[in-house]
Design an enzyme around this catalytic site. Structure first.
Site, PDB file in Angstrom:
ATOM      1  CG  ASP A   1      -2.231   0.714   0.968  1.00  0.00           C
ATOM      2  OD1 ASP A   1      -2.262   1.566   0.064  1.00  0.00           O
ATOM      3  OD2 ASP A   1      -3.214   0.435   1.665  1.00  0.00           O
TER       4      ASP A   1
ATOM      5  CD  GLU B   1     -19.343   6.172   5.542  1.00  0.00           C
ATOM      6  OE1 GLU B   1     -19.115   5.336   6.433  1.00  0.00           O
ATOM      7  OE2 GLU B   1     -20.337   6.101   4.802  1.00  0.00           O
TER       8      GLU B   1
END
Length: 873
Positions: A273, A622
């Site tokens: 990542d 979110e």
């Protein structure tokens, strides 16, 4: 014999020489020869590279190797729910959690297939233009198959929910649709992420150490990865940011070397990542320096490092210091080039069938139709009751109503439909637009409240308030840098500041939307003395100046600046905006903040026949690693799962009018709206519906589509029902282990019709497998879809097992009065359990099998029945 032997050798030499001459007459190097195997071509290519060139290929932004005619390639691309972040208009499907709510593997397969086609079109067109940048390649870092174990996780919206079986089934369909079935070429490359124990919190993902039991690891966190890696043969895997049992996931002995490479036999490529390898020594503190971190990641099978500051020199130094060998580097480089060969990147244009795909496929009618279909399929009807006794259920609404009030922070918002990791479609339908298209009724619209408070910004629509050098609007100066140094690439006059650009989009001949800065300048002359507010929406970063004084510096979310201004006085306004990569979005509006009591808003709409309140949250609250720090929200996650108080207070006032209130909830996660569930006649969960979201919602509200979505997550009543967010143990989490009473259970969803189950048969097949049949009948008056769900409960286990587990499902369509027999096969893996040591073994003893429209023994199964049978294994 000797003469014959010599003759044979001579013939072999002549043949080899002939082949060699033939080869050299057409190709400079063997790796360029498409008649050779990929393995041989990759071996040849890597043998020609210097160590420096090899290491250079092990980053997401791999440079060209001109001497070998190898083009540059950027591995980073996204297609979570449609191709994302590109400079092209593309089809935007519902967010991943919404696609999971369809419980339809066929739709997900087709969505991935269409996304791959659009991605190929973008790649082909970019290649013809000589562009090789980020978000233009064919390696998509999706799907996210982490288990959505806690509703507070902001990235849970990117997943397929909380259940390993549902996640694995949908994930396999996505991979097969995206990668295709061509025997030689990948249509595109999928990437299962984030391997493997990763699901928040966002705020500490670069420091957190996840610890789980062997049972939870193999029972919950690994099954979907096994499905995609072993069964679907996914070509890529992304390792996670956090640590697992003390080691960074990208450097985990157990996850990477033992499970992924040895047990799962994964032969594809692994990417970190972004920034993850740097976390080894910067935040996890498990490694002393960059060279140790980069070497250890590669030794654990991490082939590609995604980073703005890759460990190029560190890895070279690690080789020179003996921490890793060049042969070990070769393993990773070969994996990376194998993927590029499988994508056809080194073959003649005419040999790769996908090279013929052009931009005419972008947003074509078939793709748009699927986006609408999946938005409809994803909608979950949670509650539908009569508004008054003896009347019929409130939904669907009549199209002959005279007046409809549409209220709420998400009612007119188009942006909310796109969620996160999105591309730009040409058109997005809002809920307000969808409702207007369905009826001739008078529509009253009020925003009423924001998502989290009741201070509503109302813009002033008057472009004449701003001018530059006597002309209305702003002077816009564009820079191909983020520091505003030097002369701008160009300037132009713009009437307002409201832009959306995909990454790399050409803005003018001299500039693209990447590593870009824009400075807007104007004079503001107010027409009255009052208090004004600027609303600033800007991704990446921005600064607002008034009379050369910086008054606002914003990150990637909304910002407000309120100030007093005198009539007729001139105020110099300067906005600086900068963008690195990803979508570029900036908007500046002038207006006023209006704060009204809920009762005042309710008074204005009290004469409506029905009130539709569109609320919930959005991807501006979110999401991934976000700079949000307000009550109930932290860093992209939530600290409380309740609906924001301002929305509930307004709905209480709307209910007090005596008119029916329908609550339409938009969110990528579960919301604990207890008051609404107890007091309103209808609740519809619509997620983030993509480009056709508003149209699909209106179709359901007015009965043009019979809802059949089912919850892929549990809706809990309160955060008090949940364990600590940072506790990765599965005890009392998800429907499989939660012992309380949920607000709405996993698998739940109502319909406008009813279904009955009967004639259940359990048939033992070869190798002790089972085949379960059940008859499903639509006993209602209209056609509808049902999601048949099969759950297993092991009744004689002497160790921890789930309360029940989903092991099969099918979405079917039934006309009124029609019956179908649904058959679901259970294989040996379905009929197995995981013991405390993580070992998988066959179930022994009594096994309860349940089939129905939801979980067994749930009082909310009002539209479906369930049928059960217990057998002994």
């Amino acid at each position: 014999m000797k003469k014959q032997f010599k003759l044979s050798i001579l013939l072999v030499i002549i043949t080899v020489a002939t082949i060699t001459i033939s080869f050299h007459s057409k190709y400079k190097y063997p790796f360029q020869d498409p008649t050779l195997s990929i393995e041989n071509r990759v071996d040849n290519l890597v043998s020609l590279l210097t160590l420096e060139e090899k290491v250079g290929q092990m980053v997401n932004n791999a440079p060209a190797i001109k001497r070998l005619e190898i083009p540059a390639y950027n591995w980073w691309n996204e297609t979570l729910h449609g191709v994302a972040r590109s400079p092209y208009h593309v089809t935007s499907y519902p967010q991943a959690i919404a696609m999971a709510a369809t419980w339809d593997t066929t739709s997900l397969f087709q969505m991935a297939n269409f996304s791959a086609l659009e991605g190929r079109a973008i790649y082909n067109d970019s290649k013809r233009q000589g562009k090789t940048g980020i978000y233009l390649g064919l390696t998509y870092w999706t799907p996210n198959i982490n288990i959505f174990r806690d509703p507070r996780w902001g990235r849970g919206q990117e997943t397929y929910g909380e259940d390993p079986y549902l996640t694995g089934a949908l994930g396999k369909s996505f991979v097969r649709g995206l990668e295709g079935d061509n025997p030689k070429y990948l249509k595109a490359s999928a990437c299962a992420k984030h391997f493997a124990v990763h699901s928040g919190p966002e705020w500490n993902r670069s420091t957190y150490n996840a610890e789980v039991s062997s049972h939870d690891l193999w029972d919950t966190y690994l099954p979907a990865f096994r499905d995609l890696i072993v069964d679907a043969k996914v070509s890529g895997v992304m390792c996670a940011y956090n640590r697992f049992e003390g080691q960074p996931c990208c450097g985990s002995d157990l996850l990477m070397n033992d499970i992924l490479r040895n047990q799962f036999k994964f032969t594809g490529y692994v990417t970190s990542d972004c920034g993850g390898i740097g976390h080894f020594y910067k935040t996890h503190k498990t490694h002393p320096d960059a060279e140790s971190a980069s070497a250890d990641a590669v030794l654990h099978g991490t082939d590609c490092e995604c980073s703005n500051q890759p460990s190029y020199f560190a890895l070279l130094k690690a080789v020179s210091d003996g921490k890793i060998t060049e042969k070990e580097i070769d393993i990773s480089v070969k994996r990376l080039f194998t993927i590029r060969f499988r994508l056809g990147m080194f073959d003649p244009e005419e040999m790769v069938p996908f090279n013929k795909i052009d931009t005419s496929v972008l947003e074509n009618k078939e793709h748009q139709a699927l986006a609408l279909k999946m938005a409809r399929q994803s909608i979950v009807l949670l509650k539908n009751e009569p508004f008054v006794k003896s009347a019929k259920n409130i939904l669907p609404l009549s199209k002959n109503l005279k007046k409809i009030a549409v209220i709420g922070p998400n009612a007119a918002d188009e942006e909310v439909m796109l969620a996160n990791y999105y591309g730009y479609p040409s058109k997005i339908s809002s809920i307000l637009e969808g409702i207007k298209s369905k009826t001739n009724a008078q529509i009253i619209y009020e925003k009423g409240v924001n998502l989290t408070d009741n201070q509503v910004f109302k813009p002033i629509k008057d472009n004449q308030l701003f001018n530059f050098n006597g002309k209305n609007g702003f002077q816009a100066a564009y820079f191909q840098n983020t520091t505003f140094k030097g002369e701008p690439a160009f300037t132009r006059q713009e009437p307002n500041i409201d832009h959306q650009w995909g990454d790399g989009e050409q803005i003018a001949d001299k500039i693209i939307a990447r590593n870009m800065g824009v400075r807007w300048t104007a004079n503001f002359v107010p027409q009255e003395t009052t208090t004004y507010t600027f609303e600033l929406k800007a991704d990446d970063g921005s600064r607002l100046f008034i009379n050369d004084k910086k008054v606002k510096e914003a990150g990637t979310r909304n910002g407000y600046y309120t100030f007093n201004a005198e009539k007729g006085k001139s105020y110099k306004i300067v906005l600086e905006y900068w963008q690195y990569s990803d979508n570029a979005e900036v908007k500046l509006d002038l207006g006023k903040i209006i704060t009204e009591k809920p009762e005042t808003i309710a008074e204005r709409v009290k004469d409506a026949d029905v009130i539709i309140f569109a609320g919930g949250i959005s991807a501006r609250l979110e999401g991934e690693d976000m700079p949000v720090e307000i009550d109930g929200f932290k860093g992209g996650d939530r600290t409380n799962i309740a609906l924001p108080k301002a929305q509930t207070e307004l709905m209480k006032a709307l209910k007090a009018t005596g008119k029916p209130v329908i609550f339409v909830n938009l969110s990528g996660s579960a919301i604990g709206f207890q008051w609404e569930a107890a007091n309103l006649p209808a609740i519809v969960q619509v997620w983030y519906g993509g480009q056709a979201g508003g149209e699909a919602i209106a179709d359901v509200l007015f009965g043009d589509y019979n809802p059949a979505g089912r919850l892929p997550i549990t809706f809990y009543k309160s955060v008090d029902d949940l364990p600590d967010f940072q506790d990765y143990k599965m005890d009392n989490r998800t429907y499989r282990y939660f012992k309380g009473e949920p607000l709405y259970p996993f698998g739940f969803g109502l319909s406008y019709t009813r279904f009955k189950y009967g004639n259940m048969e359990v048939i033992r097949t070869e190798k002790d497998n089972l085949k379960v049949k059940v008859k499903v009948t639509n006993t209602g008056k209209i056609a509808g879809e049902e999601v048949v769900q099969l759950y297993l409960t092991h009744q004689n286990s002497d160790f921890k097992t789930p309360i029940r587990s989903l092991k099969g499902f099918k979405r079917i369509n039934l006309k009124s009065g029609e019956s179908k027999t649904v058959e679901i096969a259970l294989n040996s893996r379905d009929l197995s359990e995981v013991d405390a040591d993580g070992k998988i073994f066959p179930i022994k003893g009594n096994l309860q099998i349940t089939m129905g429209g939801g979980q067994p023994s749930r009082s909310m199964l009002k539209n479906s029945s369930v049928i059960e049978k217990t057998i002994n294994l």
